[in-house]
Design a protein around this motif. Structure first.
Motif, PDB file in Angstrom:
ATOM      1  N   ALA A 164      12.786   8.029  -7.437  1.00  0.00           N
ATOM      2  CA  ALA A 164      14.134   7.769  -6.579  1.00  0.00           C
ATOM      3  C   ALA A 164      13.187   7.077  -5.306  1.00  0.00           C
ATOM      4  N   GLY A 165      12.057   7.590  -5.414  1.00  0.00           N
ATOM      5  CA  GLY A 165      11.839   6.875  -3.798  1.00  0.00           C
ATOM      6  C   GLY A 165      10.170   6.384  -4.492  1.00  0.00           C
ATOM      7  N   LEU A 166       9.612   6.242  -6.048  1.00  0.00           N
ATOM      8  CA  LEU A 166       9.390   5.757  -6.482  1.00  0.00           C
ATOM      9  C   LEU A 166      10.023   4.358  -6.457  1.00  0.00           C
ATOM     10  N   ASP A 167      11.327   4.316  -7.273  1.00  0.00           N
ATOM     11  CA  ASP A 167      11.969   3.029  -7.405  1.00  0.00           C
ATOM     12  C   ASP A 167      12.125   2.483  -5.587  1.00  0.00           C
ATOM     13  N   GLU A 168      12.422   3.331  -4.547  1.00  0.00           N
ATOM     14  CA  GLU A 168      12.025   2.512  -3.486  1.00  0.00           C
ATOM     15  C   GLU A 168      10.755   1.408  -2.966  1.00  0.00           C
ATOM     16  N   LEU A 169      10.309   2.107  -3.846  1.00  0.00           N
ATOM     17  CA  LEU A 169       8.777   1.985  -3.407  1.00  0.00           C
ATOM     18  C   LEU A 169       8.454   0.372  -4.455  1.00  0.00           C
ATOM     19  N   ASP A 170       8.825   0.390  -5.446  1.00  0.00           N
ATOM     20  CA  ASP A 170       8.286  -0.706  -5.990  1.00  0.00           C
ATOM     21  C   ASP A 170       9.143  -1.837  -5.167  1.00  0.00           C
ATOM     22  N   LEU A 171      10.711  -1.686  -4.370  1.00  0.00           N
ATOM     23  CA  LEU A 171      10.798  -2.467  -3.894  1.00  0.00           C
ATOM     24  C   LEU A 171      10.397  -2.632  -2.851  1.00  0.00           C
ATOM     25  N   TRP A 172       9.278  -2.047  -2.375  1.00  0.00           N
ATOM     26  CA  TRP A 172       9.026  -2.562  -0.741  1.00  0.00           C
ATOM     27  C   TRP A 172       7.794  -3.112  -1.242  1.00  0.00           C
ATOM     28  N   ILE A 173       7.094  -2.579  -2.430  1.00  0.00           N
ATOM     29  CA  ILE A 173       5.923  -3.784  -2.739  1.00  0.00           C
ATOM     30  C   ILE A 173       5.878  -4.801  -3.303  1.00  0.00           C
ATOM     31  N   THR A 174       6.804  -5.131  -3.394  1.00  0.00           N
ATOM     32  CA  THR A 174       7.863  -6.180  -3.935  1.00  0.00           C
ATOM     33  C   THR A 174       7.834  -7.503  -2.552  1.00  0.00           C
ATOM     34  N   ASP A 175       9.157  -6.055  -1.511  1.00  0.00           N
ATOM     35  CA  ASP A 175       8.629  -7.107  -0.912  1.00  0.00           C
ATOM     36  C   ASP A 175       7.470  -7.829   0.190  1.00  0.00           C
ATOM     37  N   ARG A 176       6.790  -7.133   0.029  1.00  0.00           N
ATOM     38  CA  ARG A 176       5.038  -7.214   0.246  1.00  0.00           C
ATOM     39  C   ARG A 176       4.939  -8.342  -0.202  1.00  0.00           C
ATOM     40  N   LEU A 177       4.927  -9.050  -1.684  1.00  0.00           N
ATOM     41  CA  LEU A 177       4.621  -9.832  -2.173  1.00  0.00           C
ATOM     42  C   LEU A 177       5.481 -10.562  -1.631  1.00  0.00           C
ATOM     43  N   ASN A 178       6.579 -10.522  -1.759  1.00  0.00           N
ATOM     44  CA  ASN A 178       7.810 -11.598  -1.415  1.00  0.00           C
ATOM     45  C   ASN A 178       6.991 -12.202  -0.415  1.00  0.00           C
ATOM     46  N   ARG A 179       7.264 -11.185   1.408  1.00  0.00           N
ATOM     47  CA  ARG A 179       6.359 -11.539   2.126  1.00  0.00           C
ATOM     48  C   ARG A 179       4.617 -12.487   2.144  1.00  0.00           C
ATOM     49  N   GLY A 180       4.176 -12.658   1.350  1.00  0.00           N
ATOM     50  CA  GLY A 180       2.754 -12.584   1.034  1.00  0.00           C
ATOM     51  C   GLY A 180       1.755 -11.409   1.451  1.00  0.00           C
ATOM     52  N   ILE A 181       0.681 -11.303   0.860  1.00  0.00           N
ATOM     53  CA  ILE A 181       0.276 -10.032   1.031  1.00  0.00           C
ATOM     54  C   ILE A 181      -0.478 -10.471   2.368  1.00  0.00           C
ATOM     55  N   ALA A 182      -0.860 -12.096   2.954  1.00  0.00           N
ATOM     56  CA  ALA A 182      -2.115 -12.484   3.994  1.00  0.00           C
ATOM     57  C   ALA A 182      -1.385 -12.138   4.913  1.00  0.00           C
ATOM     58  N   GLY A 183       0.197 -11.553   5.252  1.00  0.00           N
ATOM     59  CA  GLY A 183       0.656 -11.344   6.552  1.00  0.00           C
ATOM     60  C   GLY A 183       0.359  -9.984   6.646  1.00  0.00           C
ATOM     61  N   PHE A 184       0.610  -8.971   5.620  1.00  0.00           N
ATOM     62  CA  PHE A 184       0.785  -7.748   4.973  1.00  0.00           C
ATOM     63  C   PHE A 184      -0.725  -6.929   5.632  1.00  0.00           C
ATOM     64  N   VAL A 185      -2.024  -7.628   5.553  1.00  0.00           N
ATOM     65  CA  VAL A 185      -3.392  -7.118   6.364  1.00  0.00           C
ATOM     66  C   VAL A 185      -2.802  -6.969   7.558  1.00  0.00           C
ATOM     67  N   GLY A 186      -2.342  -7.796   8.398  1.00  0.00           N
ATOM     68  CA  GLY A 186      -2.473  -8.081   9.371  1.00  0.00           C
ATOM     69  C   GLY A 186      -1.706  -6.696  10.240  1.00  0.00           C
ATOM     70  N   ASP A 187      -0.545  -6.468   9.353  1.00  0.00           N
ATOM     71  CA  ASP A 187       0.486  -5.423   9.977  1.00  0.00           C
ATOM     72  C   ASP A 187       0.603  -4.129   9.146  1.00  0.00           C
ATOM     73  N   ALA A 188      -0.540  -4.075   8.258  1.00  0.00           N
ATOM     74  CA  ALA A 188      -0.827  -3.105   7.398  1.00  0.00           C
ATOM     75  C   ALA A 188      -0.396  -1.768   7.637  1.00  0.00           C
ATOM     76  N   ALA A 189      -0.889  -1.396   9.159  1.00  0.00           N
ATOM     77  CA  ALA A 189      -0.621  -0.189   9.622  1.00  0.00           C
ATOM     78  C   ALA A 189       0.597   0.461   9.894  1.00  0.00           C
ATOM     79  N   GLN A 190       1.412  -0.170  10.730  1.00  0.00           N
ATOM     80  CA  GLN A 190       3.016   0.102  10.939  1.00  0.00           C
ATOM     81  C   GLN A 190       4.118   0.078   9.592  1.00  0.00           C
ATOM     82  N   GLN A 191       3.558  -0.352   8.487  1.00  0.00           N
ATOM     83  CA  GLN A 191       4.305  -1.368   7.218  1.00  0.00           C
ATOM     84  C   GLN A 191       3.956   0.030   6.315  1.00  0.00           C
TER      85      GLN A 191
END
Lengths: 464, 476
Positions: A164-191
């Motif tokens: 279940a945790g891995l399924d949720e993780l996939d959703l989280w990664i998909t969300d990061r992709l949809n928001r753009g990895i460029a933005g993720f790099v700047g806020d990676a610690a919190q996310q």
């Protein structure tokens, strides 16, 4: 392991402990003794308490135990006993081993030369060991069965939770992709912290730690490389999640790797007792040590070893975890020191992580066979095909030079091949560009080479 | 279904992932996560491209630094001193170590640079060219603070462009070598400097001040800034024959009180009248500092002449007045004339006082060889102390001396009862501080003796002397 002042200094949690240890006067030791085979020593030191503190020391791996209430490890009494032994081993009388010493030595899991045999009549020290005891009577069989069923149930629940945790993780990664990895790099610690906490809840602690440490790994790289590193890391994590779901279709050794990368562990003792486990006996040289504090307040201590086996280099890594609060700074081993040992390897598609099954004495020197860079890189690619999440792998190279390139930093160059030295150690290895390298040993992670040790025209260089 | 892993296709996908548009760029039949994994796996197979050999920086030439390396044992000791858990690089032991390395003509092993970075940075001026080259490479900001190794050295042509510290350093050295040339350069740069810098530039004329400087100083007394005018007048007052000099003598006569003393042995005793600033009456050290200028540049013979006595009578009559006595001692040492310094012995009897220490700190850097040895022998007499001075005294002394004590004085110190009592009694912390402060003052021939006293008292002090013992004897 020879006890040297350098090693004692390296083990001391801080300067004040070291100073306090040097100030313990010889008269404070009412007992200084060792066993006949020289495997361990002990002493009784009069401290501020009414009874002397009992200090025990294993001489091969500098294990220690003191009865004082200090929360520093090693405490000043342990350090003082090491110092006395390093300076005047003759002051330790060979006597019979008292019970309090033998009990502690038996409880230690690493086999120490000359250690007394465990007293089977006494209770085992760890819960894991207790769980492996033979049933004492047929009446216990039901209890055994119930316990086994309980373990299976817990295991099944954990499997469900992880999936279940891995399924949720996939959703989280998909969300990061949809928001753009460029933005993720700047806020990676919190996310990443939030994602890691969810994975801890899902009982996948190793994967949680991998995600938690992702921001610091990305930020350690030059800015231009960070976005690509994030893409690579997130893709690799998804691949791991997918592999875990399909683990039954994968080779046994890789399955062990995947489960370990998610957070399943194997008891040290069960590995030591496993007759099928891969073992390697020989003379080993410590090529590198590395210590870092994890977000879970554990210090992860890596000790990288190498030995020469039939003209080939064999590598291993010992990984220990100690609570940061104990003050321990790093590996009890110093790079460059050599000793004989039998290692037992955790099952893996690329066996590297190991435990010391049996320690031998110190050795003078271990010469490692070296390879050319192109061959070593090809081998690494082959290993990665076996283990797609393979991290650092040691390699010993000959024929390479350290070359400083304007704007690109230091590289190891061998003909047409070259690998970049890790950005975090560019300053440390700069001196290698001005000497001739006979061979160089380091850790290659597929992108950067972290130099650990080199034989040069100015003698041996060891990473500081 | 295969995926297009060509470079342009990967670049497009990467860009889409960075911008959050991956779903628009997915290959047919692939979901976003699978594509991400494939891109990641493909990227993991890529290695960084080897830079062009044209951009390779040439190795440092072998001849850059021909000094030999420190012996292995010295390397180990050095690392334990400055790269261990208490590796501080700012104490007198660190300064002494840098000095010893420099005087030994040996260099730090390049493989230890990273671990000794703090030490090398702190004493970059004492390090060899190879250490400094490395330091400027890893700490580009330190380049400015370093002596001009890489930069063009300051000379008379680029003096105007040089920084203040470099300018003063160059002119100070030139003044010692060629006073007239220094004056002509100071004249050139003076109009373009701030008042504070002008004061410092004029102060350089104090080195080897002579009649040839008079005309220039008389020009400067018309400077627009009062502080510069005062600095010039102060120097003019040291030149006999000037009105400022006569005025200074007259002022000094007013400041010194001469009294008859003694019943059986009648004599004249001299003392300073109370300072106009009340606080100096309670602080002899401050009194000394303030009154140093009163006698600066006035020959002892002229001072004695003010009271109609000989120089010996002046000194004999002043040794009971600590401040005046120390002022005259300072003047006698600077004059390096025929005055027998032993005349000052009564002034310096007993414990090492703050005034004596201040005089030592002022004079020792200016003296060399026999003059330095004579002053130390006179003023630093451990046998006469009632107790060991506090450890900052030794640190100050080392800072002024810049080297170890002469052998015989250091030996006397180690044999003195104040030192032995200090090492026997007191608390551990105090003994450790004493040992650390004294360690740089003990010369190598006494290292073994010193180690027996401090081995269990201070690890750092012991390590320093162990380091000394590892160096070839001829090099220290």
């Amino acid at each position: 392991m020879a006890i040297s002042l350098d090693k004692i200094e390296a083990m001391a949690p801080d300067q004040s402990s070291l100073s306090a240890a040097t100030k313990i006067k010889p008269q404070a030791w009412s007992v200084l003794a060792r066993n006949a085979s020289g495997g361990f020593a002990w002493g009784e030191c009069q401290g501020s308490g009414s009874t002397p503190y009992r200090v025990t020391l294993t001489l091969e791996d500098l294990g220690y135990k003191c009865s004082c209430p200090s929360r520093k490890f090693p405490c000043k009494h342990s350090l003082a006993l090491m110092l006395v032994y390093a300076k005047a081993p003759q002051s330790f009388a060979e006597t019979a081993v008292p019970d309090w010493v033998s009990e502690w030595v038996v409880r230690r899991r690493v086999k120490t030369p000359g250690k007394p045999e465990a007293d089977k009549s006494k209770p085992k020290a760890s819960l894991a060991a207790v769980a492996q005891d033979e049933p004492e009577s047929p009446g216990d069989e039901k209890a055994q069965l119930r316990a086994a069923q309980q373990r299976e149930r817990i295991k099944a629940e954990r499997e469900t939770s992880i999936r279940a945790g891995l399924d949720e993780l996939d959703l989280w990664i998909t969300d990061r992709l949809n928001r753009g990895i460029a933005g993720f790099v700047g806020d990676a610690a919190q996310q990443c912290r939030i994602a890691a906490q969810r994975l801890v809840d899902a009982k996948a602690p190793a994967l949680a730690a991998r995600i938690d440490s992702l921001p610091s790994e990305i930020l350690a790289l030059p800015e231009r490389a960070r976005a690509d590193a994030a893409i690579e890391a997130l893709g690799s994590i998804h691949l791991l999640a997918e592999a875990y779901r399909r683990q039954d279709h994968l080779p046994e050794a890789l399955r062990h790797d995947i489960r370990r990368l998610i957070g399943w562990t194997q008891e040290r003792q069960s590995l030591l007792d496993d007759a099928q486990a891969s073992r390697a006996k020989g003379d080993w040289i410590v090529i590198a040590t590395h210590s870092e504090i994890q977000p879970d307040k554990l210090r992860r201590i890596e000790t990288w070893l190498a030995s020469a086996d039939k003209g080939e280099a064999r590598y291993a890594v010992l990984i220990d975890f100690v609570p940061v609060a104990t003050g321990g700074q790093g590996s009890p081993y110093l790079p460059g020191e050599c000793f004989a040992a039998e290692l037992v390897f955790y099952p893996s598609a690329v066996p590297l992580r190991a435990l010391i099954a049996e320690r031998g004495g110190a050795k003078d020197e271990v010469r490692l066979p070296a390879r050319r860079l192109a061959e070593a890189l090809r081998d690494y690619d082959d290993l990665r095909a076996l283990h797609p999440w393979l991290g650092q792998v040691p390699m010993t190279l000959s024929g390479a030079d350290a070359v400083h390139f304007s704007g690109s930093g230091l590289w190891l160059v061998d003909g047409e091949e070259g690998v970049a030295l890790h950005p975090s150690q560019q300053d440390d290895v700069r001196v290698l560009a001005d000497v001739s390298l006979t061979d160089i040993t380091g850790l290659w992670n597929g992108r950067y080479f972290t130099a650990a040790m080199a034989e040069t025209s100015l003698g041996r260089w060891i990473r500081s | 279904m295969t995926m297009d892993f060509s470079r342009p296709a990967l670049a497009r996908m990467r860009q889409a992932m960075l911008l959050g548009l991956a779903h628009n760029a997915l290959p047919k039949g692939r979901d976003a996560l699978t594509t991400l994994s494939l891109v990641a796996a493909r990227r993991r197979c890529d290695r960084l491209a080897l830079p062009s050999s044209d951009s390779a920086i040439a190795r440092a030439p072998d001849g850059i630094d021909r000094a030999g390396l420190l012996p292995e044992a010295a390397r180990a000791a050095l690392l334990r001193l400055f790269a261990g858990k208490d590796g501080k690089s700012s104490d007198s032991i660190a300064a002494a170590t840098a000095r010893v390395i420099k005087s030994s003509g040996l260099k730090v092993h390049p493989f230890d640079y990273a671990r000794l970075e703090g030490f090398i940075a702190q004493f970059a001026g004492d390090m060899g060219p190879q250490e400094r080259t490395w330091l400027t490479a890893v700490r580009p900001a330190s380049k400015l603070a370093l002596p001009s190794y890489d930069d063009a050295p300051v000379d008379e042509h680029n003096l105007a462009q040089a920084g203040k510290a470099q300018k003063l350093s160059f002119l100070r050295a030139l003044r010692q070598r060629d006073p007239a040339k220094a004056v002509s350069l100071i004249k050139q740069v003076l109009p373009h400097e701030s008042a504070g810098t002008r004061v410092e530039l004029i102060g350089l004329l104090g080195i080897g001040l002579g009649d040839s400087d008079r005309s220039f100083l008389e020009e400067v007394v018309t400077d627009r800034a009062q502080s510069v005018r005062e600095a010039a007048l102060m120097l003019l007052a040291r030149l006999p024959g000037t009105s400022a000099h006569d005025q200074k003598l007259a002022q000094l006569k007013d400041r010194i009180e001469a009294k008859k003393a003694g019943l059986l042995r009648r004599r004249v005793v001299f003392s300073l009248r109370s300072s106009p600033k009340p606080q100096t009456a309670f602080d002899p050290l401050q009194g000394l500092n303030e009154s140093t200028e009163w006698v600066e540049g006035l020959p002892l013979a002229e001072i004695a002449g003010l009271f109609g006595v000989t120089v010996d009578e002046l000194i004999a009559g002043s040794v009971e007045s600590p401040v005046l006595g120390h002022l005259l001692l300072r003047q006698a040492v600077l004059e390096a004339g025929p005055v027998d310094l032993k005349t000052f012995a009564p002034l310096l009897a007993g414990d090492l006082g703050h005034l004596t220490l201040a005089i030592l700190s002022d004079l020792l850097p200016r003296l060399a060889g026999e003059g330095r040895r004579a002053l130390l022998a006179l003023a630093f007499r451990p046998g006469g102390w009632s107790s060991l001075p506090s450890y900052p005294v030794f640190a100050s002394l080392h800072a002024a001396l810049g080297e170890a004590l002469p052998h015989e004085i250091a030996a006397e110190l180690l044999q003195s009862s104040p030192w032995r009592e200090a090492m026997r009694g007191g608390n551990d912390d105090m003994r450790g501080r004493w040992a650390e402060a004294l360690a740089p003052l003990i010369p190598r021939p006494l290292s073994e003796r010193f180690l027996t006293d401090v081995e269990t008292v201070s690890r750092r002090a012991a390590l320093y002397h162990r380091f000394l013992l590892t160096l070839p004897e001829t090099r220290t």
